[in-house]
Enzyme design. Structure first.
Site, PDB file in Angstrom:
ATOM      1  N   LYS A  13       2.282  11.208   7.098  1.00 40.19           N
ATOM      2  CA  LYS A  13       1.488  10.670   8.116  1.00 40.19           C
ATOM      3  C   LYS A  13       2.176  11.792   9.773  1.00 40.19           C
ATOM      4  O   LYS A  13       1.616  13.112  10.018  1.00 40.19           O
ATOM      5  CB  LYS A  13       1.676   9.768   8.269  1.00 40.19           C
ATOM      6  CG  LYS A  13       0.486   8.571   7.474  1.00 40.19           C
ATOM      7  CD  LYS A  13      -0.011   7.506   7.843  1.00 40.19           C
ATOM      8  CE  LYS A  13      -0.475   7.301   6.631  1.00 40.19           C
ATOM      9  NZ  LYS A  13      -0.514   5.803   5.834  1.00 40.19           N
TER      10      LYS A  13
ATOM     11  N   ASP B 186       9.203   3.116   1.852  1.00 38.83           N
ATOM     12  CA  ASP B 186       7.945   3.998   2.340  1.00 38.83           C
ATOM     13  C   ASP B 186       7.433   3.602   3.707  1.00 38.83           C
ATOM     14  O   ASP B 186       7.551   2.610   4.109  1.00 38.83           O
ATOM     15  CB  ASP B 186       6.794   3.170   1.723  1.00 38.83           C
ATOM     16  CG  ASP B 186       6.036   3.996   1.926  1.00 38.83           C
ATOM     17  OD1 ASP B 186       5.746   5.071   2.832  1.00 38.83           O
ATOM     18  OD2 ASP B 186       5.038   4.197   0.906  1.00 38.83           O
TER      19      ASP B 186
ATOM     20  N   PHE C 238       0.662  -1.294  -0.467  1.00 31.85           N
ATOM     21  CA  PHE C 238       0.064  -0.127   0.599  1.00 31.85           C
ATOM     22  C   PHE C 238       1.570   1.048  -0.152  1.00 31.85           C
ATOM     23  O   PHE C 238       1.435   1.397   1.222  1.00 31.85           O
ATOM     24  CB  PHE C 238      -0.573   0.063   1.332  1.00 31.85           C
ATOM     25  CG  PHE C 238      -1.762   1.209   1.343  1.00 31.85           C
ATOM     26  CD1 PHE C 238      -3.223   1.127   0.560  1.00 31.85           C
ATOM     27  CD2 PHE C 238      -1.864   2.719   2.036  1.00 31.85           C
ATOM     28  CE1 PHE C 238      -3.687   1.976   0.299  1.00 31.85           C
ATOM     29  CE2 PHE C 238      -2.369   3.730   1.349  1.00 31.85           C
ATOM     30  CZ  PHE C 238      -3.560   3.211   0.671  1.00 31.85           C
TER      31      PHE C 238
HETATM   32  C1  LIG Z   1      -0.843   6.088   4.547  1.00 29.55           C
HETATM   33  C2  LIG Z   1       0.341   5.834   3.680  1.00 29.55           C
HETATM   34  C3  LIG Z   1       0.821   6.112   1.889  1.00 29.55           C
HETATM   35  C4  LIG Z   1      -0.576   7.048   1.573  1.00 29.55           C
HETATM   36  O1  LIG Z   1      -0.290   8.370   2.594  1.00 29.55           O
HETATM   37  P1  LIG Z   1      -1.342   9.112   2.392  1.00 29.55           P
HETATM   38  O2  LIG Z   1      -1.183  10.100   3.532  1.00 29.55           O
HETATM   39  O3  LIG Z   1      -3.064   8.846   2.394  1.00 29.55           O
HETATM   40  O4  LIG Z   1      -1.643   9.952   0.787  1.00 29.55           O
HETATM   41  C5  LIG Z   1       1.414   5.683   1.170  1.00 29.55           C
HETATM   42  N1  LIG Z   1       2.269   4.365   2.071  1.00 29.55           N
HETATM   43  C6  LIG Z   1       1.775   4.226   3.527  1.00 29.55           C
HETATM   44  C7  LIG Z   1       2.642   2.878   3.782  1.00 29.55           C
HETATM   45  C8  LIG Z   1       1.477   4.864   4.171  1.00 29.55           C
HETATM   46  O5  LIG Z   1       0.687   3.621   4.916  1.00 29.55           O
END
Ligand SMILES: *Cc1c(COP(=O)(O)O)cnc(C)c1O
Length: 408
Positions: A255, A226, A141
């Site tokens: 985040k 990520d 994700f």
């Molecule tokens: C939440 C998340 C995203 C996307 O972040 P948004 O601010 O919602 O666009 C990308 N990668 C990971 C691992 C995430 O948990």
């Protein structure tokens, strides 16, 4: 109708239905706690998917934001501002990487890293035009843009959004050999989550990150971590990759970088990659704005000053131990790292969702992910007393048959 019911009906009537929230309407929050519009208090065990590592409304981050609100909030990158340099320097010092490119949402950070990797492939590695490939993992994700959902292995994330973006190759998560076998002369990077959060708190085998690092170096492929969800203290280290003593070539943060107050994301990378961006190549109107930078700098300082990574390690170990000791007949596995914990519900015990509804009834907010998994990820500021309060209620749900049946 209660006030909650009225507000839910309004949201459902006028808002698009791209989420199915638990039926709780939050009106106030502080630390690990939220209060709904009818005055009922809950413990937040989701933390906005780890965007609230510092807790709701941390007083220091609020003060930093208020101070900045009194000065200047937005300049655009057409001009310099007196906050962006601080954030870039802080992130470089924290990571040991070389340069920072600020964006707003996590998905924009991921897009930025993908663009950087492709451009590096053409300009530095010598890949033929439009041939760059990026390897990703099943169950990933990374956000919701068209290019990012193009390589999701969740049918629902892609369905109806084509035509999709080419240039991505998926291999099984945790399988370093499959990753190496998938590398071609056109491979420019590998994008991965050190632990898959949305995928259901899936941990790769020990040594996976070290293997990735070695393979990336050997084949001249960029290692792109990520850490939007697992970074910034969540797993018991400031960055999850530190558990295996490796350093990626690019790191994506989001985040909790915004301290729960403001959307802030960033790509931090090595010189050789970040140098591919020249004026006009990429940008964002709000990216790097002084309000975002002031908030992000203070959010990082709070993580460090309050030793929240250490607290996550300590509280997470205790949380896991207590969950295992409950010996719930419905639980197949408890797994996780630091304060990112997945409780896998046995197939024979039904879906995770009714357990989340039952916990909500007890005053604990958590969300199911991937049908069978309850994800627990409280703010890292949680105290042992608060954790004990929640554990008592979680135990009632995981071990009390009646409650689950009634909620289902
Ligand atoms: C939440 C998340 C995203 C996307 O972040 P948004 O601010 O919602 O666009 C990308 N990668 C990971 C691992 C995430 O948990």
């Amino acid at each position: 109708m209660t006030r909650s019911e009225t507000l839910i009906a309004q949201t459902e009537k006028y808002g698009a239905h791209n989420y199915k929230p638990l039926p709780v309407v939050i009106a106030e929050a502080e630390g690990c706690w939220v209060t709904d519009v009818d005055g009922k208090r809950y413990m937040d065990m989701l933390s906005a998917y780890s965007a609230l590592n510092q807790g709701h409304r941390h007083p220091r981050i609020i003060a930093a934001m208020q101070q900045q609100l009194e000065r200047v909030t937005l300049t655009s990158r057409a001009f310099y501002n007196d906050q962006l340099g601080n954030l870039c320097e802080d992130l470089v010092q924290l990571t040991g990487l070389d340069r920072v490119l600020p964006m707003n949402s996590g998905a924009e950070g991921v897009e930025t890293a993908l663009k950087a990797a492709r451009k590096w492939g053409y300009e530095v590695k010598g890949v033929a035009p439009n041939q760059a490939e990026i390897i990703v993992f099943s169950g990933n994700f990374h956000g919701r843009t068209i290019s990012i959902v193009s390589f999701s292995t969740e049918e629902q994330n892609r369905a109806g959004f084509g035509p999709l973006t080419p240039g991505f190759h998926v291999v099984p998560f945790g399988d370093a050999a499959a990753f190496e076998a998938a590398i071609t002369p056109n491979t420019v990077g590998v994008l991965f989550e050190p632990i898959q959060g949305e995928g259901g708190v899936i941990m790769p085998p020990k040594g996976f990150l070290r293997d990735l690092r070695e393979i990336c170096t050997k084949h001249r492929v960029l290692m792109i971590a990520d850490e939007i969800q697992v970074g910034l203290g969540r797993t018991g280290k400031m960055f999850c990759y530190q558990h295996e003593d490796v350093k990626p070539d690019m790191l994506i943060l989001g985040k909790a970088l915004g301290g729960g107050l403001y959307p802030v994301s960033a790509v931090v990378g090595i010189e050789e990659v970040m140098a591919v961006f020249r004026p006009g190549d990429h940008g964002s109107t709000f990216g790097g704005n002084p309000l975002a930078c002031a908030v992000a700098c203070e959010s990082l300082r709070v993580l460090e000053d309050e030793k929240l990574a250490e607290r996550a390690a300590e509280m997470g170990a205790y949380f896991c131990e207590r969950l295992v000791a409950m010996n719930s007949p419905h639980v197949q596995e408890v797994r996780g790292m630091g304060l990112l914990i997945g409780v896998q519900i046995k197939k024979s015990a039904g879906l995770a969702k009714p357990y989340c509804y039952a916990m909500m009834g007890e005053g604990v907010l958590a969300k199911d992910t991937h049908e069978q998994v309850i994800r627990f990820a409280p703010p890292l500021v949680i105290t042992k007393e608060e954790l004990d309060w929640a554990l008592e209620r979680i135990e009632r749900v995981l071990c009390g048959e009646a409650l689950v049946k009634q909620a289902a």
